[in-house]
Write a protein that holds these residues in place. Structure first.
Motif, PDB file in Angstrom:
ATOM      1  N   THR A  20      46.653  41.232  44.289  1.00 40.46           N
ATOM      2  CA  THR A  20      46.007  40.070  44.906  1.00 40.46           C
ATOM      3  C   THR A  20      45.388  39.168  43.839  1.00 40.46           C
ATOM      4  OG1 THR A  20      43.885  41.220  45.253  1.00 40.46           O
ATOM      5  CG2 THR A  20      45.482  41.257  47.097  1.00 40.46           C
ATOM      6  N   ALA A  21      45.363  39.645  42.597  1.00 40.27           N
ATOM      7  CA  ALA A  21      44.829  38.839  41.491  1.00 40.27           C
ATOM      8  C   ALA A  21      45.859  38.695  40.371  1.00 40.27           C
ATOM      9  CB  ALA A  21      43.553  39.455  40.948  1.00 40.27           C
ATOM     10  N   ALA A  22      47.135  38.866  40.685  1.00 40.68           N
ATOM     11  CA  ALA A  22      48.170  38.793  39.656  1.00 40.68           C
ATOM     12  C   ALA A  22      48.494  37.357  39.287  1.00 40.68           C
ATOM     13  CB  ALA A  22      49.431  39.497  40.146  1.00 40.68           C
ATOM     14  N   LEU A  28      42.140  36.928  47.426  1.00 43.29           N
ATOM     15  CA  LEU A  28      41.009  37.465  48.194  1.00 43.29           C
ATOM     16  C   LEU A  28      39.793  36.585  47.901  1.00 43.29           C
ATOM     17  CD1 LEU A  28      41.285  41.345  47.731  1.00 43.29           C
ATOM     18  CD2 LEU A  28      42.017  39.957  49.682  1.00 43.29           C
ATOM     19  N   THR A  29      39.768  35.409  48.506  1.00 44.24           N
ATOM     20  CA  THR A  29      38.678  34.468  48.234  1.00 44.24           C
ATOM     21  C   THR A  29      37.629  34.449  49.326  1.00 44.24           C
ATOM     22  OG1 THR A  29      39.899  32.652  49.239  1.00 44.24           O
ATOM     23  CG2 THR A  29      40.177  32.971  46.861  1.00 44.24           C
ATOM     24  N   SER A  30      37.890  35.172  50.414  1.00 45.90           N
ATOM     25  CA  SER A  30      36.926  35.182  51.517  1.00 45.90           C
ATOM     26  C   SER A  30      36.971  36.522  52.223  1.00 45.90           C
ATOM     27  CB  SER A  30      37.254  34.065  52.516  1.00 45.90           C
ATOM     28  OG  SER A  30      38.466  34.366  53.194  1.00 45.90           O
ATOM     29  N   ALA A  31      35.930  36.768  53.005  1.00 46.69           N
ATOM     30  CA  ALA A  31      35.892  37.997  53.810  1.00 46.69           C
ATOM     31  C   ALA A  31      37.048  38.013  54.802  1.00 46.69           C
ATOM     32  CB  ALA A  31      34.553  38.114  54.529  1.00 46.69           C
ATOM     33  N   THR A 161      55.846  40.945  44.013  1.00 51.78           N
ATOM     34  CA  THR A 161      55.015  39.791  44.368  1.00 51.78           C
ATOM     35  C   THR A 161      55.797  38.498  44.469  1.00 51.78           C
ATOM     36  OG1 THR A 161      54.461  39.266  42.071  1.00 51.78           O
ATOM     37  CG2 THR A 161      52.995  40.797  43.229  1.00 51.78           C
ATOM     38  N   GLY A 162      56.950  38.458  43.891  1.00 51.73           N
ATOM     39  CA  GLY A 162      57.755  37.237  43.922  1.00 51.73           C
ATOM     40  C   GLY A 162      59.200  37.589  43.715  1.00 51.73           C
ATOM     41  N   ASN A 163      59.864  36.825  42.913  1.00 52.56           N
ATOM     42  CA  ASN A 163      61.269  37.097  42.648  1.00 52.56           C
ATOM     43  C   ASN A 163      61.505  37.316  41.155  1.00 52.56           C
ATOM     44  OD1 ASN A 163      60.826  34.509  41.831  1.00 52.56           O
ATOM     45  ND2 ASN A 163      62.473  33.580  42.997  1.00 52.56           N
TER      46      ASN A 163
END
Length: 182
Positions: A20-22, A28-31, A161-163
């Motif tokens: 989530t921080a890659a 994850l910026t909010s609850a 996470t992507g391609n």
């Protein structure tokens, strides 16, 4: 199957949390985003939905991310600290649609503590099985996401996470084509 099913689920959740921080992004910026993440991962137990809870999960994420490049001794030290901090007491439980699996905290324990303990319990199996090399960083030059390789032949190199795999293979193909190698 390399690990017990609950261990694999917990390890995948750890990978998804770290990622989530890659690549310089923060998802994850909010609850509310944390809540959506927990729902997607089918993570059970109480949730406060506070900024403090979100901050504690982000601290845990950093701690868990360090395990992907740690040696076995350092990983064991971190795992033991997570279990000690949670005062872990492993028990077999069965709830919701999950069959028998291990919990080492109560459903009412703080979220980051429960998540850390679940991750630590899964990583205990990784360390004891001498499988730390299954914890990797994506092989794409422009990606820092983590990878959990559960393949039989230990061949997973790229993240989910992507391609990254496709991008890397296309770039290699184009380079070969440009050099006249094909």
């Amino acid at each position: 199957m390399l690990f017990a099913p609950d261990t694999e689920v917990a390890l995948r959740t750890v990978v998804n949390l770290i990622n989530t921080a890659a690549n310089g992004t923060e998802s994850l910026t909010s609850a509310a985003e944390l809540h959506a993440f927990l729902d997607a991962e089918e993570f059970t137990g109480t949730r406060e939905g506070t900024a403090a809870e979100l901050a504690s999960v982000k601290r845990l994420r950093s701690q868990l991310a360090s395990l992907w490049t740690a040696d076995e001794d350092a990983a064991a030290k971190t795992v033991n600290q997570l279990l000690t901090d949670a005062r872990a007491l492993p028990q077999l439980v069965k709830h919701d649609h999950w069959d028998w699996h291990l919990h080492a905290t109560t459903p009412e324990a703080p979220l980051a503590e429960r998540m850390g303990t679940e991750a630590a319990m899964a990583l205990v199996d990784v360390i004891r099985s001498k499988e730390m090399d299954r914890l990797r960083v994506c092989a794409a030059d422009d990606c820092d996401a983590v990878v959990l390789d559960l393949s039989r032949n230990r061949s997973k190199l790229y993240c989910d996470t992507g391609n990254c795999a496709n991008r890397t293979h296309v770039a290699a193909y184009r380079a070969r084509k440009a050099s006249g190698a094909e």
